[in-house]
Design an enzyme around this catalytic site. Structure first.
Site, PDB file in Angstrom:
ATOM      1  N   TYR A 139       4.326 -45.905  -5.471  1.00 40.57           N
ATOM      2  CA  TYR A 139       5.456 -46.783  -4.694  1.00 40.57           C
ATOM      3  C   TYR A 139       6.554 -45.890  -4.505  1.00 40.57           C
ATOM      4  CZ  TYR A 139       7.780 -50.988  -3.387  1.00 40.57           C
ATOM      5  OH  TYR A 139       8.502 -52.086  -2.741  1.00 40.57           O
ATOM      6  N   LYS A 167       2.270 -46.007  -1.293  1.00 38.63           N
ATOM      7  CA  LYS A 167       2.939 -47.132  -0.569  1.00 38.63           C
ATOM      8  C   LYS A 167       4.328 -46.693  -0.173  1.00 38.63           C
ATOM      9  CE  LYS A 167       4.836 -51.840  -1.097  1.00 38.63           C
ATOM     10  NZ  LYS A 167       6.155 -51.748  -0.584  1.00 38.63           N
ATOM     11  N   ASP A 194       8.665 -52.991   7.244  1.00 40.19           N
ATOM     12  CA  ASP A 194       7.998 -54.144   8.174  1.00 40.19           C
ATOM     13  C   ASP A 194       8.602 -53.798   9.617  1.00 40.19           C
ATOM     14  OD1 ASP A 194       7.056 -54.951   5.793  1.00 40.19           O
ATOM     15  OD2 ASP A 194       7.641 -56.958   6.207  1.00 40.19           O
TER      16      ASP A 194
END
Length: 305
Positions: A139, A167, A194
């Site tokens: 991550y 990620k 996003d």
């Protein structure tokens, strides 16, 4: 070649669910799990930033994951973030996650102290060793963790056969290209920010893990559907509208996750509480903005769904 298709697509970050006393709400976790299944997303990312992991104890994090796994019954790909501020606790959560049969575990780098790359690699490899039969996802979120995944560190981590990818929540979209080029076809890169969901897929991401997906999963699913069909114009327009919603979600005195949870209550009658201190909960003056963003989500869904 690994079979990584179960990680492709839209994977919302699972929100922390609390009862009125601020404890983990098992019923809330169940309801949110059912909501994601019914929405048709690929999977869920459990215990990350959206799950308020750094403000929860080990047993609370175990309870959340156990509840999700029981409720999902194999209908979702489950990636469990297991990092804690020490190696032993992280390994304990990793072993627990593997015992439940999760698809993958994930971990941020150690935070606070600036560690050399070899120490970060050892931390991740130690965590992975506690779940020797489970995929491992790095991550990368340097803006919060304080350390970035470098090409050299990623190459070192790829020596671990359980490492399947990254990620990537760093803002430079080129990082996705970099990690994809290093890892090749036998790895996966998830888009993190996003606001660049479609841009991330355009440059090479195969999956997306995001903290606002849960507020509007069907919009992200529709955007990805359009992208895959080659309807880039509609995908772009949906991304723009999603970004307007994200801006609105961040416009209150209360934390964004508190706003999202309130919109889920308004739009879907899902009660999962507020956020845990020291995150800021909603205040009365936030409520008109919350109602407005909940309506904005409904109206935007009406345009495309």
């Amino acid at each position: 070649m690994r079979n990584l298709e179960k990680y492709h697509g839209v994977i919302p970050a699972f929100y922390a669910c609390y009862d009125k006393e601020g404890n983990i709400s098992v019923e809330g976790v169940k309801a949110l799990t059912r909501y994601f299944i019914e929405a048709g997303v690929q999977g869920v990312y459990v215990g990350g930033s959206s799950g308020e992991c750094i403000y929860q104890g080990k047993e609370e994090r175990k309870l959340v994951l156990e509840t999700i796994m029981k409720e999902a019954q194999g209908r979702l790909t489950v990636i469990a973030h297991v990092a804690c501020n020490n190696t032993a606790d992280s390994m304990e959560l990793a072993a627990h996650a593997e015992s439940l049969g999760v698809d993958a575990i994930a971990a941020i780098p150690p935070i606070y102290f600036r560690l050399p790359e070899h120490a970060i690699a050892k931390y991740w490899n130690d965590i992975s060793s506690a779940a020797p039969n489970t995929d491992f996802v790095i991550y990368n979120i340097p803006q919060l963790a304080g350390v970035a995944l470098t090409p050299s560190l990623y190459k070192e981590m790829l020596k671990n056969p359980r490492v399947i990818g990254v990620k990537n929540s760093s803002m430079p979209i080129q990082d996705i290209q970099t990690f994809k080029a290093i890892g090749g076809k036998d790895t996966i890169v998830f888009n993190g920010p996003d606001e660049q969901f479609i841009g991330g897929f355009m440059i090479g991401a195969e999956g997306g893990i995001g903290g606002t997906y849960g507020a509007m999963p069907k919009l992200f699913l529709k955007a990805l559907e359009c992208f895959k069909k080659g309807d880039y114009e509609t995908a772009r327009v949906i991304q723009y509208d999603v970004n307007d919603i994200i801006t609105a979600l961040c416009s209150c005195k209360g934390n964004m996750y508190g706003v999202i949870k309130a919109t889920l209550k308004i739009n879907h009658n899902i009660e999962i509480g507020g956020v845990r201190s020291p995150l800021a909960n909603l205040v009365e003056e936030d409520m008109p903005k919350v109602e407005a963003v909940a309506k904005l989500i409904r109206d935007t869904e009406g345009k495309y769904l």
